[in-house]
Design a protein around this motif. Sequence first.
Motif, short mmCIF file in Angstrom:
data_model
loop_
_atom_site.label_atom_id
_atom_site.label_comp_id
_atom_site.label_asym_id
_atom_site.label_seq_id
_atom_site.Cartn_x
_atom_site.Cartn_y
_atom_site.Cartn_z
N VAL A 125 0.93 -1.13 0.05
CA VAL A 125 0.02 0.01 -0.07
C VAL A 125 0.83 1.15 0.01
O VAL A 125 1.58 1.51 0.99
CB VAL A 125 -0.98 -0.08 1.40
N GLU A 126 0.93 2.05 -1.10
CA GLU A 126 1.83 3.15 -1.42
C GLU A 126 1.20 4.52 -1.53
O GLU A 126 -0.01 4.39 -2.23
CB GLU A 126 2.62 2.78 -2.50
N ILE A 159 5.76 13.51 -2.31
CA ILE A 159 5.69 12.50 -1.41
C ILE A 159 5.48 11.06 -1.94
O ILE A 159 4.34 11.06 -2.72
CB ILE A 159 4.69 12.87 -0.19
N VAL A 160 6.19 10.33 -1.40
CA VAL A 160 5.80 8.83 -1.77
C VAL A 160 5.88 7.80 -0.48
O VAL A 160 7.07 8.39 0.26
CB VAL A 160 6.43 8.13 -2.98
N GLY A 161 5.35 6.90 -0.32
CA GLY A 161 5.49 6.11 1.00
C GLY A 161 4.98 4.75 1.02
O GLY A 161 3.94 4.73 0.47
N HIS A 162 5.68 4.02 1.75
CA HIS A 162 5.24 2.72 1.85
C HIS A 162 4.55 2.78 3.34
O HIS A 162 4.84 2.00 4.39
CB HIS A 162 6.57 1.67 2.20
N ASN A 184 6.34 4.24 6.77
CA ASN A 184 7.52 4.59 6.30
C ASN A 184 7.21 5.69 5.00
O ASN A 184 6.39 5.15 4.20
CB ASN A 184 8.45 3.47 5.71
N PHE A 185 7.61 6.84 5.01
CA PHE A 185 7.38 7.50 3.83
C PHE A 185 8.65 8.45 3.57
O PHE A 185 9.41 8.76 4.58
CB PHE A 185 6.03 8.55 4.13
#
Length: 474
Positions: A264-265, A383-386, A391-392
Amino acid sequence: MNAPTAHNHLVPEIRQREVPAALIDALKARFGAQCSTALAVREQHGRDESSFEAPPPAAVVFAESTQDVADAVKLASQYEVPVIPFGVGSSLEGHLLAVQGGISIDLGRMNKVLSVNPEDLTVTVQPGVTRKQVNDEIKSTGLFFPIDPGADATIGGMSATRASGTNAVRYGTMRDNVLSLEVVTASGEVIRTGTRAKKSSAGYDLTRLFIGSEGTLGVITEVTLRLYPLPEAISAAVCSFPSIADAVHTVIQVIQLGVPIARVELIDQNAVRMVNAHSKLALREEPMLLMEFHGSPAGVKEQAEVVQEIAADHGGKAFEWATTPEERTRLWTARHNAYFAAIQSKPGCRAISTDTCVPISRLADCLLDSVREADESGLPYFIVGHVGDGNFHFGYLLDPAKPQEREVAERLNHALVSRALEMGGTCSGEHGVGLHKMDFLVTEAGAGAVEMMRTIKRALDPKNIMNPGKIFTL
């Protein structure tokens, strides 16, 4: 001579150590054409994807075997010259830079899959094997290796930085998926840290000591990995939201309900716009979640229905499914190219990337306060994030010719990391400490814990030749 850095207020200037001509002569005598002192080759091995700058290494050795690595390290140890392992150069934290001078050992030619044991769900590889190569080699077995940091990084580099990536919410990180290592120590000795057994309580856990050590304790020359059965069914979806808050609260609820989502990103509207331009897509330019579900057809259907219902409660709309491998690949390739899409959105810019990770319950608080600060600064960002594991990444885009922009980016980064630490989080979820996070490590772990790390380093590397100047200084 002092090594120039792009963040002198964060990274201490370190004196370059002399590389005697006698060492270069010895390396050329031992390795012949496998040793290069050509400036272009040295410069290639003296930079990574970080915004730091440092002089290149004095020489590059292209290792083709464990014995090559051991011999190069023994020679470096004899002359007390630093050794920096090199994979593909995808580090974001300055891990590859010769900040104290020295030689680079390129492990890219050590790229063989040594053994596949499908009945035990393991594979043993050399360090220069990339994650995509692993999966290509084992695809006929019905198994796969899930750790996916985005870049097609080497398994050795991924082990050294304790990498994770998009699948970590379901499958864990490199820490959870490496069974054993072969390592060349600072003296040139070759050791093994474990076996192919699924568990062990025999002695100190040396495997975990070297995973995440960023090349400061030894050079990884072989890795045994856990594998997983390919899911019977895989389905991916994208869902747009009115705000980042709505997207993040959806993720929090999904995780707290125990939905076994595989990926989920989070991609903010800035990143979506950049990705659309770079990858020729037409995604809605709103905050978006990119999700993937693994399992049986019935299990995947149930997971997707639960998540879709939760998303709808938070204003999620335009739920779009990608069920074919081609559609999924297109979406994930676009996600993985977000960093380069951002760089190309502002010609000549560099990016300072953050890597905080917080407990899932604090994800919204940490992320939204940081968004507000970034918006107020006026500096371009994405912004991108796991986000499934908290975690981002913010990417602050700056003109390297404008010091004031770097100062703004570092101020934002410092505020973000401080906020994450106050919330029980970490300064680095997956990129490692390298050069950029040394001060943050002391704040996070405490002076006593960092001194214990130094004690281990001194014991295993008394001449301080293994990638010195990274994680902490001696």
